[in-house]
Design a protein around this motif. Structure first.
Motif, PDB file in Angstrom:
ATOM      1  N   GLN A 253     -17.881  27.346  40.571  1.00 24.49           N
ATOM      2  CA  GLN A 253     -17.972  25.980  40.036  1.00 24.49           C
ATOM      3  C   GLN A 253     -19.207  25.821  39.143  1.00 24.49           C
ATOM      4  O   GLN A 253     -19.136  25.192  38.089  1.00 24.49           O
ATOM      5  CB  GLN A 253     -18.029  24.958  41.177  1.00 24.49           C
ATOM      6  CG  GLN A 253     -16.702  24.746  41.835  1.00 24.49           C
ATOM      7  CD  GLN A 253     -16.801  23.708  42.953  1.00 24.49           C
ATOM      8  OE1 GLN A 253     -17.903  23.358  43.385  1.00 24.49           O
ATOM      9  NE2 GLN A 253     -15.649  23.252  43.412  1.00 24.49           N
ATOM     10  N   ILE A 254     -20.310  26.370  39.545  1.00 22.29           N
ATOM     11  CA  ILE A 254     -21.530  26.306  38.738  1.00 22.29           C
ATOM     12  C   ILE A 254     -21.294  27.031  37.423  1.00 22.29           C
ATOM     13  O   ILE A 254     -21.699  26.567  36.352  1.00 22.29           O
ATOM     14  CB  ILE A 254     -22.720  26.901  39.522  1.00 22.29           C
ATOM     15  CG1 ILE A 254     -23.093  25.976  40.660  1.00 22.29           C
ATOM     16  CG2 ILE A 254     -23.926  27.105  38.608  1.00 22.29           C
ATOM     17  CD1 ILE A 254     -24.130  26.534  41.594  1.00 22.29           C
ATOM     18  N   PHE A 255     -20.612  28.179  37.531  1.00 23.28           N
ATOM     19  CA  PHE A 255     -20.307  28.915  36.312  1.00 23.28           C
ATOM     20  C   PHE A 255     -19.486  28.055  35.344  1.00 23.28           C
ATOM     21  O   PHE A 255     -19.783  27.951  34.154  1.00 23.28           O
ATOM     22  CB  PHE A 255     -19.562  30.221  36.647  1.00 23.28           C
ATOM     23  CG  PHE A 255     -19.002  30.886  35.445  1.00 23.28           C
ATOM     24  CD1 PHE A 255     -19.829  31.597  34.578  1.00 23.28           C
ATOM     25  CD2 PHE A 255     -17.637  30.798  35.139  1.00 23.28           C
ATOM     26  CE1 PHE A 255     -19.287  32.210  33.465  1.00 23.28           C
ATOM     27  CE2 PHE A 255     -17.109  31.414  34.021  1.00 23.28           C
ATOM     28  CZ  PHE A 255     -17.935  32.118  33.167  1.00 23.28           C
ATOM     29  N   TRP A 256     -18.411  27.454  35.842  1.00 21.77           N
ATOM     30  CA  TRP A 256     -17.549  26.649  34.979  1.00 21.77           C
ATOM     31  C   TRP A 256     -18.243  25.390  34.481  1.00 21.77           C
ATOM     32  O   TRP A 256     -18.027  24.956  33.340  1.00 21.77           O
ATOM     33  CB  TRP A 256     -16.237  26.290  35.691  1.00 21.77           C
ATOM     34  CG  TRP A 256     -15.337  27.477  35.771  1.00 21.77           C
ATOM     35  CD1 TRP A 256     -14.981  28.175  36.868  1.00 21.77           C
ATOM     36  CD2 TRP A 256     -14.720  28.107  34.665  1.00 21.77           C
ATOM     37  NE1 TRP A 256     -14.163  29.229  36.565  1.00 21.77           N
ATOM     38  CE2 TRP A 256     -13.975  29.203  35.172  1.00 21.77           C
ATOM     39  CE3 TRP A 256     -14.697  27.922  33.288  1.00 21.77           C
ATOM     40  CZ2 TRP A 256     -13.233  30.061  34.379  1.00 21.77           C
ATOM     41  CZ3 TRP A 256     -13.946  28.766  32.502  1.00 21.77           C
ATOM     42  CH2 TRP A 256     -13.247  29.812  33.050  1.00 21.77           C
TER      43      TRP A 256
ATOM     44  N   PHE B  96     -20.495  22.701  29.987  1.00 26.77           N
ATOM     45  CA  PHE B  96     -21.635  22.042  29.323  1.00 26.77           C
ATOM     46  C   PHE B  96     -22.117  22.833  28.116  1.00 26.77           C
ATOM     47  O   PHE B  96     -22.487  22.257  27.091  1.00 26.77           O
ATOM     48  CB  PHE B  96     -22.779  21.819  30.310  1.00 26.77           C
ATOM     49  CG  PHE B  96     -22.580  20.629  31.207  1.00 26.77           C
ATOM     50  CD1 PHE B  96     -22.326  19.373  30.679  1.00 26.77           C
ATOM     51  CD2 PHE B  96     -22.627  20.764  32.580  1.00 26.77           C
ATOM     52  CE1 PHE B  96     -22.137  18.293  31.505  1.00 26.77           C
ATOM     53  CE2 PHE B  96     -22.443  19.682  33.410  1.00 26.77           C
ATOM     54  CZ  PHE B  96     -22.199  18.427  32.890  1.00 26.77           C
ATOM     55  N   GLY B  97     -22.126  24.104  28.208  1.00 24.54           N
ATOM     56  CA  GLY B  97     -22.514  24.940  27.077  1.00 24.54           C
ATOM     57  C   GLY B  97     -21.542  24.768  25.919  1.00 24.54           C
ATOM     58  O   GLY B  97     -21.939  24.664  24.747  1.00 24.54           O
ATOM     59  N   PHE B  98     -20.239  24.793  26.277  1.00 29.25           N
ATOM     60  CA  PHE B  98     -19.244  24.597  25.230  1.00 29.25           C
ATOM     61  C   PHE B  98     -19.400  23.228  24.573  1.00 29.25           C
ATOM     62  O   PHE B  98     -19.385  23.101  23.344  1.00 29.25           O
ATOM     63  CB  PHE B  98     -17.827  24.743  25.837  1.00 29.25           C
ATOM     64  CG  PHE B  98     -16.731  24.461  24.866  1.00 29.25           C
ATOM     65  CD1 PHE B  98     -16.401  25.393  23.893  1.00 29.25           C
ATOM     66  CD2 PHE B  98     -16.028  23.253  24.903  1.00 29.25           C
ATOM     67  CE1 PHE B  98     -15.389  25.136  23.000  1.00 29.25           C
ATOM     68  CE2 PHE B  98     -15.031  23.004  24.005  1.00 29.25           C
ATOM     69  CZ  PHE B  98     -14.696  23.933  23.053  1.00 29.25           C
TER      70      PHE B  98
ATOM     71  N   VAL C  71     -20.313  22.898  20.731  1.00 29.08           N
ATOM     72  CA  VAL C  71     -19.265  22.344  19.872  1.00 29.08           C
ATOM     73  C   VAL C  71     -19.678  20.974  19.365  1.00 29.08           C
ATOM     74  O   VAL C  71     -19.629  20.700  18.165  1.00 29.08           O
ATOM     75  CB  VAL C  71     -17.922  22.280  20.625  1.00 29.08           C
ATOM     76  CG1 VAL C  71     -16.902  21.491  19.840  1.00 29.08           C
ATOM     77  CG2 VAL C  71     -17.408  23.678  20.895  1.00 29.08           C
ATOM     78  N   ILE C  72     -20.084  20.122  20.269  1.00 31.08           N
ATOM     79  CA  ILE C  72     -20.417  18.760  19.855  1.00 31.08           C
ATOM     80  C   ILE C  72     -21.838  18.699  19.309  1.00 31.08           C
ATOM     81  O   ILE C  72     -22.085  18.165  18.229  1.00 31.08           O
ATOM     82  CB  ILE C  72     -20.229  17.774  21.024  1.00 31.08           C
ATOM     83  CG1 ILE C  72     -18.739  17.660  21.347  1.00 31.08           C
ATOM     84  CG2 ILE C  72     -20.784  16.415  20.668  1.00 31.08           C
ATOM     85  CD1 ILE C  72     -18.425  16.765  22.519  1.00 31.08           C
ATOM     86  N   GLY C  73     -22.805  19.236  20.049  1.00 34.97           N
ATOM     87  CA  GLY C  73     -24.214  19.138  19.662  1.00 34.97           C
ATOM     88  C   GLY C  73     -24.538  19.908  18.406  1.00 34.97           C
ATOM     89  O   GLY C  73     -25.323  19.470  17.581  1.00 34.97           O
TER      90      GLY C  73
END
Length: 165
Positions: free
Chosen positions: A16-19, A24-26, A30-32
Motif C-alpha cells: 500500500q505504501i508503494f502504491w 503521489f509520484g505520478f 504529471v500534474i506538478g
C-alpha cells in the motif's frame, strides 16, 4: 494510536505504501511538472494580455482626450470666426446703410433747397403781382371814391409800405 500500529502489522502495508508513493509520484510529475507549468503559462499569458489591453485602453483614452481637446479648440475657433464674420457683416451693412442714407440725405437736401428756391421765387413773384394788383386796386378805389387820380408809383409805394411794414 491503534490505527498506525494496526497499519504496520498488516502484511500488505508495504504494498500500500508503494502504491501510495507511486500514485503521489505520478500525480506530482504529471500534474506538478507537466500540467501546472502549462496552466501557469496560460495564466501569465492571460495576465500579460489583460495588462497590454489595459495599457492600450489607457493610451486610447488619452488619445481620445487629446482629440476631444483639439475638437473643442477647433470648435471654439470656428465659433469665434463665425462671430467675427457676423460682426464684420453687421459693420459692413451699417456702413453701407450709412453711405446710402447720406446719399439720400444729400439728394433730399438738394431737392429741398431747389423746392425752397422755387417757393421763394414763387413767393417773390406772387408778392410782386400782389403789390401790382393791390396798387392798381388802390388806385382805382381812390379814383372811384374820391375822384382823385393817384400816380401808379405812389400807389405802389403805399401798398409796399403796408405789406412790408
Amino acid at each position: 494510536m491503534p490505527q498506525i500500529s494496526q497499519f504496520a502489522e498488516s502484511w500488505y502495508a508495504a504494498s500500500q505504501i508503494f502504491w501510495v508513493l507511486l500514485t503521489f509520484g505520478f500525480v506530482f510529475f504529471v500534474i506538478g511538472r507537466g500540467m501546472l507549468p502549462k496552466i501557469e503559462a496560460t495564466v501569465d499569458a492571460r495576465d500579460r494580455k489583460v495588462a497590454d489591453d489595459l495599457a492600450a485602453a489607457k493610451a486610447a483614452h488619452a488619445a481620445a482626450d487629446s482629440l476631444e481637446e483639439s475638437y473643442r479648440q477647433q470648435s471654439d475657433a470656428s465659433r469665434a470666426a463665425a462671430q467675427q464674420a457676423v460682426t464684420d457683416a453687421k459693420d459692413k451693412a451699417a456702413k453701407d446703410a450709412e453711405k446710402r442714407l447720406a446719399k439720400v440725405d444729400a439728394e433730399l437736401a438738394g431737392k429741398l433747397a431747389a423746392a425752397e428756391a422755387d417757393v421763394k421765387a414763387a413767393r417773390t413773384s406772387a408778392m410782386a403781382e400782389i403789390e401790382s394788383v393791390a396798387a392798381e386796386a388802390a388806385s382805382d378805389l381812390v379814383a372811384k371814391l374820391s375822384g382823385v387820380k393817384v400816380a401808379a408809383a405812389d400807389a405802389k409805394a403805399a401798398v409796399k409800405a403796408v405789406l412790408h411794414g
